[in-house]
Design an enzyme around this catalytic site. Structure first.
Site, PDB file in Angstrom:
ATOM      1  N   CYS A  81       0.908  -1.311   0.008  1.00  0.00           N
ATOM      2  CA  CYS A  81       0.054  -0.020   0.171  1.00  0.00           C
ATOM      3  C   CYS A  81       0.914   1.052   0.033  1.00  0.00           C
ATOM      4  O   CYS A  81       1.648   1.489   0.847  1.00  0.00           O
ATOM      5  CB  CYS A  81      -0.898   0.036   1.219  1.00  0.00           C
ATOM      6  SG  CYS A  81      -2.058   1.486   1.478  1.00  0.00           S
ATOM      7  N   HIS A  93      -3.982  -4.130 -10.644  1.00  0.00           N
ATOM      8  CA  HIS A  93      -4.759  -2.841 -11.086  1.00  0.00           C
ATOM      9  C   HIS A  93      -5.511  -3.149 -12.163  1.00  0.00           C
ATOM     10  O   HIS A  93      -4.597  -3.354 -13.292  1.00  0.00           O
ATOM     11  CB  HIS A  93      -4.174  -1.433 -10.592  1.00  0.00           C
ATOM     12  CG  HIS A  93      -3.737  -1.161  -9.221  1.00  0.00           C
ATOM     13  ND1 HIS A  93      -4.419  -0.305  -8.222  1.00  0.00           N
ATOM     14  CD2 HIS A  93      -2.759  -1.533  -8.398  1.00  0.00           C
ATOM     15  CE1 HIS A  93      -4.313  -0.483  -7.202  1.00  0.00           C
ATOM     16  NE2 HIS A  93      -2.995  -1.119  -7.086  1.00  0.00           N
ATOM     17  N   GLU A 113     -10.888  -0.609  -3.814  1.00  0.00           N
ATOM     18  CA  GLU A 113      -9.887  -1.269  -3.362  1.00  0.00           C
ATOM     19  C   GLU A 113     -10.080  -2.737  -3.059  1.00  0.00           C
ATOM     20  O   GLU A 113     -11.244  -2.981  -2.536  1.00  0.00           O
ATOM     21  CB  GLU A 113      -9.220  -0.806  -2.399  1.00  0.00           C
ATOM     22  CG  GLU A 113      -8.256   0.364  -2.481  1.00  0.00           C
ATOM     23  CD  GLU A 113      -7.357   0.648  -1.328  1.00  0.00           C
ATOM     24  OE1 GLU A 113      -6.383  -0.247  -0.921  1.00  0.00           O
ATOM     25  OE2 GLU A 113      -7.398   1.878  -0.949  1.00  0.00           O
ATOM     26  N   CYS A 149      -5.832   5.690  -3.041  1.00  0.00           N
ATOM     27  CA  CYS A 149      -5.154   4.378  -3.195  1.00  0.00           C
ATOM     28  C   CYS A 149      -3.602   4.763  -3.661  1.00  0.00           C
ATOM     29  O   CYS A 149      -3.720   5.296  -5.074  1.00  0.00           O
ATOM     30  CB  CYS A 149      -5.661   3.361  -3.916  1.00  0.00           C
ATOM     31  SG  CYS A 149      -4.668   1.828  -4.182  1.00  0.00           S
ATOM     32  N   GLY A 205      -2.874   2.535  -6.845  1.00  0.00           N
ATOM     33  CA  GLY A 205      -3.650   2.731  -7.646  1.00  0.00           C
ATOM     34  C   GLY A 205      -3.468   4.221  -8.444  1.00  0.00           C
ATOM     35  O   GLY A 205      -3.505   4.069  -9.583  1.00  0.00           O
TER      36      GLY A 205
END
Length: 262
Positions: free
Chosen positions: A68, A146, A193, A202, A205
């Site tokens: 993350c 993603h 997510e 994110c 992301g």
């Protein structure tokens, strides 16, 4: 703590043992009956000499994530401002490799953090929901998967995000981004997510969106990703093919919580 609104509960695992982090993530992340968060992050020492510290991250549904970006920035701020390191460059071990955090410090405060997210992995895929073909998206792995769709309707995140997360094309599930290029060149992005649903931001992301925009000619190698909770600055450097993410990290509060019953 939160990074651009993407909020997690952080525990110093060097001081407190969390024997069942999956159960703790589910209980504590409940925004009505718990603390409320997008998940749980454990900060620990590194098991290998190549890194300074390590992180494990558990989504709100208890599933463990590989990486993350927003959480890694928060970890950098936590480690520095809580006196666990005096380094302004920290090597953080994650399930998707070692990430280097460069802290931008002013008068002892970490104002922002740049994370070397390493190289993206790319693949194109057409997806269908029922009989309706979605706009062609771009699959980008930033250590976690993603799928980025460029569209004029980024608010469809609530309508189709869950469906796409669990699409047969993604046997391990996937994070889904809906992005639109604004008149000022910024990329308005909303994200679903994997394991948490709609989140304010994110980091991985944002990186995936920037890479997809560059690949499709919608942006250059640097871009601003405007998410619900704030803006992240992304650079995809030609020199090393690495993606660099810069953004804020903030403390919200400290507290104590009871561990879930066994």
């Amino acid at each position: 703590m939160h990074g651009a609104g993407n909020d997690y509960i952080y525990v110093n695992a060097m001081q407190y043992e969390i024997r069942d982090p999956r159960a703790a993530a589910i209980k504590w992340s409940d925004r009505h009956k718990g603390i409320g968060s997008d998940g749980l992050v454990l900060i620990d020492k590194s098991a290998i000499p190549e890194a300074d510290f390590s992180m494990r991250i558990f989504n709100a549904d208890g599933s463990e994530a590989m990486m993350c970006g927003n959480a890694s920035r928060c970890i950098g701020k936590y480690l520095y401002e809580r006196g666990l390191t005096d380094k302004s460059e920290i090597r953080l071990l994650t399930l998707s490799g070692i990430k280097t955090l460069s802290l931008h410090v002013e008068e002892g405060i970490v104002e922002s953090v740049t994370v070397d997210m390493l190289e993206p992995v790319l693949e194109d895929e057409k997806l269908f929901v029922g009989s309706r073909e979605l706009n062609k998206g771009t699959f980008v792995s930033m250590g976690n998967p993603h799928y980025v769709i460029f569209t004029d309707n980024v608010d469809q995140v609530g309508e189709t995000g869950s469906v796409l997360e669990n699409h047969p094309a993604f046997p391990l599930r996937c994070n889904i981004e809906f992005a639109h290029v604004k008149a000022d060149g910024t990329l308005r992005t909303r994200v679903w997510e994997r394991g948490s649903g709609i989140t304010q931001a994110c980091g991985t992301g944002a990186c995936a969106t920037a890479v997809a925009a560059a690949l499709t000619g919608r942006a250059g190698r640097t871009s601003q990703i405007v998410m619900d909770g704030g803006t992240l600055n992304i650079e995809w450097r030609k020199s090393d093919n690495h993606v660099y993410m810069t953004g804020p990290a903030e403390f919200v509060f400290d507290g104590e919580a009871e561990l879930p019953e066994a």
